[in-house]
Enzyme design. Structure first.
Site, PDB file in Angstrom:
ATOM      1  N   ASP A 172      42.176  34.470  40.597  1.00 32.74           N
ATOM      2  CA  ASP A 172      41.930  34.591  41.984  1.00 32.74           C
ATOM      3  C   ASP A 172      42.791  33.786  42.913  1.00 32.74           C
ATOM      4  O   ASP A 172      42.800  32.404  42.637  1.00 32.74           O
ATOM      5  CB  ASP A 172      40.296  33.864  41.946  1.00 32.74           C
ATOM      6  CG  ASP A 172      39.742  34.172  43.500  1.00 32.74           C
ATOM      7  OD1 ASP A 172      40.619  34.215  44.426  1.00 32.74           O
ATOM      8  OD2 ASP A 172      38.720  34.373  43.755  1.00 32.74           O
ATOM      9  N   SER A 227      33.106  34.570  49.308  1.00 36.05           N
ATOM     10  CA  SER A 227      34.179  33.681  49.702  1.00 36.05           C
ATOM     11  C   SER A 227      33.827  32.776  50.738  1.00 36.05           C
ATOM     12  O   SER A 227      32.799  31.791  50.420  1.00 36.05           O
ATOM     13  CB  SER A 227      35.309  34.817  50.449  1.00 36.05           C
ATOM     14  OG  SER A 227      36.389  33.993  50.760  1.00 36.05           O
ATOM     15  N   HIS A 259      39.995  38.471  44.267  1.00 39.49           N
ATOM     16  CA  HIS A 259      39.091  37.628  45.266  1.00 39.49           C
ATOM     17  C   HIS A 259      37.864  38.605  45.716  1.00 39.49           C
ATOM     18  O   HIS A 259      36.935  37.667  46.306  1.00 39.49           O
ATOM     19  CB  HIS A 259      39.587  37.127  46.433  1.00 39.49           C
ATOM     20  CG  HIS A 259      38.870  36.137  47.247  1.00 39.49           C
ATOM     21  ND1 HIS A 259      38.294  34.756  46.528  1.00 39.49           N
ATOM     22  CD2 HIS A 259      38.506  35.931  48.371  1.00 39.49           C
ATOM     23  CE1 HIS A 259      37.478  34.044  47.490  1.00 39.49           C
ATOM     24  NE2 HIS A 259      37.810  34.795  48.525  1.00 39.49           N
TER      25      HIS A 259
END
Length: 273
Positions: free
Chosen positions: A217, A95, A245
């Site tokens: 996502d 991320s 995610h």
């Protein structure tokens, strides 16, 4: 106190294995990797740590001014890598930490053997032909909700972020992680994350990289993963059959297979600087 102690470092795997450093994302800590550590640690010296203010990191690690931007987190990682004296390491960033490890590679390529970017996004805001996944109004609302009621934000957002509504235990795990994070730290990290624009930094990175993109996502759409790959010289792209995610939670075997397949092959030539 050394950077390793400050950031709650844990090392597993063979001492002579290639160093592999796992960097977690917003609202999480190193426990987010618990489903993939064993697979990585067979042949790699796996390093786990907590970002400033997260998990078991010492309270003194977080500074509101230093960590108002992602550069502060990159500075922390450089200091940590220098302290550990690992030699060139594989940096795995999930991320927002995908951007953090990109910044590390730009500043100190001598510390980096390869990058693995899981669900990266150099810009979350939709912007003039670029799809980041969020409108300005959506980001404003997200940050306002986080500022006003962090616990409610955590309960609402975690299941959406992790996806897989048929597996509510995954959403519950991410919610628990969010709830363990100091709200002040989470707010600052969220602002640094969602207001960042690191697209220009991609062209300055010159180490072999793998971009790992989930097929669905809500935080980092497929278009973003492809954008990173197309603007990051020497990168490879893999679209994995995973939803959400956080593939290290929802599809750990798929994620580890993709990463280990990449690490088992030649890195390819370093692009010219």
């Amino acid at each position: 106190m050394s950077p390793g102690a400050l950031h709650n470092v844990h090392v597993v795997g063979p001492p002579d294995g290639t160093p592999l450093v796992l960097a977690h994302g917003l609202g999480c800590d190193q426990t987010m990797w618990h489903r993939v550590v064993d697979a990585f640690a067979v042949d790699h010296r796996v390093v786990l740590f907590d970002h400033a203010g997260a998990g078991g990191a010492h309270p003194s690690t977080f500074d509101p001014d230093r960590h108002a931007s992602l550069e502060g987190y990159a500075d922390d990682m450089v200091a940590l890598l220098e302290d550990l004296r690992l030699g060139p390491a594989v940096l795995v960033g999930h991320s927002v930490s995908a951007t953090v490890v990109l910044l590390v590679a730009d500043r100190r390529p001598d510390l980096v053997e390869r990058l693995v970017l899981v669900g990266p996004s150099p810009r979350y805001l939709d912007d003039d032909g670029y799809r980041g996944g969020f409108s300005a109004a959506e980001i404003d609302e997200l940050l306002e909700t986080l500022e006003s009621n962090y616990l409610a934000w955590s309960d609402a957002m975690a299941p959406v972020i992790v996806g897989n509504p048929d597996r509510p235990e995954l959403g519950a795990e991410l919610t628990d992680s969010f709830r363990r994070t100091d709200p002040q730290v989470a707010r600052a990290f969220a602002r640094a994350t969602f207001l960042s624009d690191n697209r220009a930094d991609l062209a300055r990175v010159h180490v072999p990289s793998l971009v790992v993109q989930c097929r669905e996502d809500v935080i980092a759409p497929v278009e973003v993963g492809r954008y990173v790959h197309e603007h990051l010289a020497g990168s490879q792209f893999v679209l994995i059959d995973a939803v959400g995610h956080c593939p290290q939670l929802s599809a750990p075997e798929v994620l580890t297979a993709a990463v280990l397949d990449y690490l088992g092959g030649p890195p390819g030539p370093h692009p010219p600087r």
